[in-house]
Design a protein around this motif. Sequence first.
Motif, short mmCIF file in Angstrom:
data_model
loop_
_atom_site.label_atom_id
_atom_site.label_comp_id
_atom_site.label_asym_id
_atom_site.label_seq_id
_atom_site.Cartn_x
_atom_site.Cartn_y
_atom_site.Cartn_z
N UNK A 160 1.06 -1.20 -0.11
CA UNK A 160 -0.19 -0.16 -0.09
C UNK A 160 1.00 1.22 0.08
N UNK A 161 0.60 2.02 -0.45
CA UNK A 161 1.06 3.04 -0.73
C UNK A 161 1.31 4.46 0.38
N UNK A 201 2.34 7.43 -3.94
CA UNK A 201 1.52 7.15 -5.02
C UNK A 201 2.16 7.14 -6.63
N UNK A 202 2.54 7.78 -6.80
CA UNK A 202 3.76 8.37 -7.63
C UNK A 202 4.80 7.14 -8.19
N UNK A 203 5.35 7.19 -6.85
CA UNK A 203 6.64 6.10 -6.66
C UNK A 203 5.44 4.86 -7.26
N UNK A 204 5.25 4.60 -6.46
CA UNK A 204 4.39 3.19 -6.93
C UNK A 204 3.30 3.34 -8.14
N UNK A 205 3.09 4.09 -9.10
CA UNK A 205 3.09 3.68 -10.07
C UNK A 205 4.20 3.53 -11.35
N UNK A 240 2.28 -8.21 -11.57
CA UNK A 240 1.84 -7.30 -11.15
C UNK A 240 0.96 -5.61 -12.20
N UNK A 241 0.43 -5.64 -10.68
CA UNK A 241 -1.31 -4.46 -10.79
C UNK A 241 -0.80 -3.13 -9.91
N UNK A 242 -0.99 -2.25 -10.77
CA UNK A 242 -0.92 -0.62 -9.91
C UNK A 242 -2.91 -0.46 -9.48
N UNK A 243 -3.15 0.12 -8.20
CA UNK A 243 -4.33 0.28 -8.49
C UNK A 243 -4.62 1.55 -7.88
N UNK A 244 -4.71 2.59 -8.74
CA UNK A 244 -4.69 3.84 -8.09
C UNK A 244 -5.18 4.05 -7.27
N UNK A 245 -7.35 4.15 -7.71
CA UNK A 245 -8.11 4.09 -6.58
C UNK A 245 -8.05 4.08 -5.32
N UNK A 252 -0.18 -1.27 -4.67
CA UNK A 252 0.40 -2.65 -6.09
C UNK A 252 -0.15 -4.25 -5.72
N UNK A 253 -0.42 -4.80 -6.39
CA UNK A 253 -0.34 -6.41 -6.18
C UNK A 253 0.73 -7.17 -6.91
N UNK A 254 1.68 -7.75 -6.35
CA UNK A 254 2.58 -8.33 -6.96
C UNK A 254 2.90 -9.90 -6.81
N UNK A 255 3.19 -10.27 -7.85
CA UNK A 255 3.81 -12.12 -7.75
C UNK A 255 5.33 -11.85 -8.12
N UNK A 256 6.47 -12.19 -7.25
CA UNK A 256 7.62 -12.51 -7.52
C UNK A 256 7.44 -14.04 -8.28
N UNK A 257 8.55 -13.73 -9.45
CA UNK A 257 8.97 -15.91 -10.21
C UNK A 257 9.35 -16.22 -8.88
#
Length: 318
Positions: free
Chosen positions: A51-52, A67-71, A105-110, A114-119
């Motif tokens: 989370x931001x 927010x900008x950093x995560x994006x 990896x997914x960014x949800x602005x609202x 960020x949601x991510x999965x490592x390889x």
Amino acid sequence: MSDKQLITKDNKLISASYSLGIPEQRLIFLAIIEAREQKQLIDARGVLQIKAKSYQEQFKVEKHTSYDALKSATTGLFDAHFEYEDIHKQTGKLARHVIRWVQNITYIDAAGMVELQFTDAVIPLITRLSEQYTEYELKQVSELQSEYSIRLYELMMQWKAIGKTNRISVDDLRRKLGVDPEQYKKMNNFKARVLDHAINQINNHTDIKAEYEQHKDGRVIAGFTFKFKVRDDKRKTTTETEKRDVDTADIFTVKGLNDKQLGRIVRNPAFMAEYNHLVSPTSPAGQSQQGWEFEMINRLKKDASQFSKRPIKDYLEY
């Protein structure tokens, strides 16, 4: 998150070669901690949510900056990879591994998240650790404002028990720090703008006091050794700040520059490309050239240390 936030990595990952910006490195730190707190140390294949707000609190930045950093880190981390070498188990030959950090990896602005999965290849390097791993507290790198200082601190922590690294060749060091092959080709530039700046930040913002020794083959600098001591109190004092290498420090400040020169700097296309992630597209700075100039000039005057990708005055040369 818990009070003691430990970053733990296999030494293969510590010694790997990669180039990541500060937001990407910080996102990885938070993801490693999140995996531990979700008790995914055995199997970190699940989706990790960063989370931001966590970014904002840990790294002491403004809300819109987090927010900008995560994006920006979302795209940067998906495109990034790292490399390391070891002995191939079946052939006994030296093998070079090229590995992506995340598989999605997914960014949800609202939601500011960020949601991510490592390889799969990353997971054992951060969870299933052997006796050869490096561990340090996240707070030690939270105030570092250069990707080079973060990586150099990590490299030194691999030798924490000894207080001195082995000799690292110039080429190997550049790869480990993620210095682009086209950047700082001259040794005096590499030392001043990468090593000296990184050492200065480490000495002022972490729990160690570090220095380096250069090694020559004839007249040519061929490698470096880094020595450091862990100290109990890492807080800066006025006296310590005054003793810094002024020639080195000044290349990252706006001392002596007037508003007209600062305007030229922030209008420089290279400057805009390297720091546009610092402002929100919906903010005044993201909506107009005038807003951008006003915001960036004020930031430079207030704290130029956040603009550390290259010496500030370099942007006047373009």
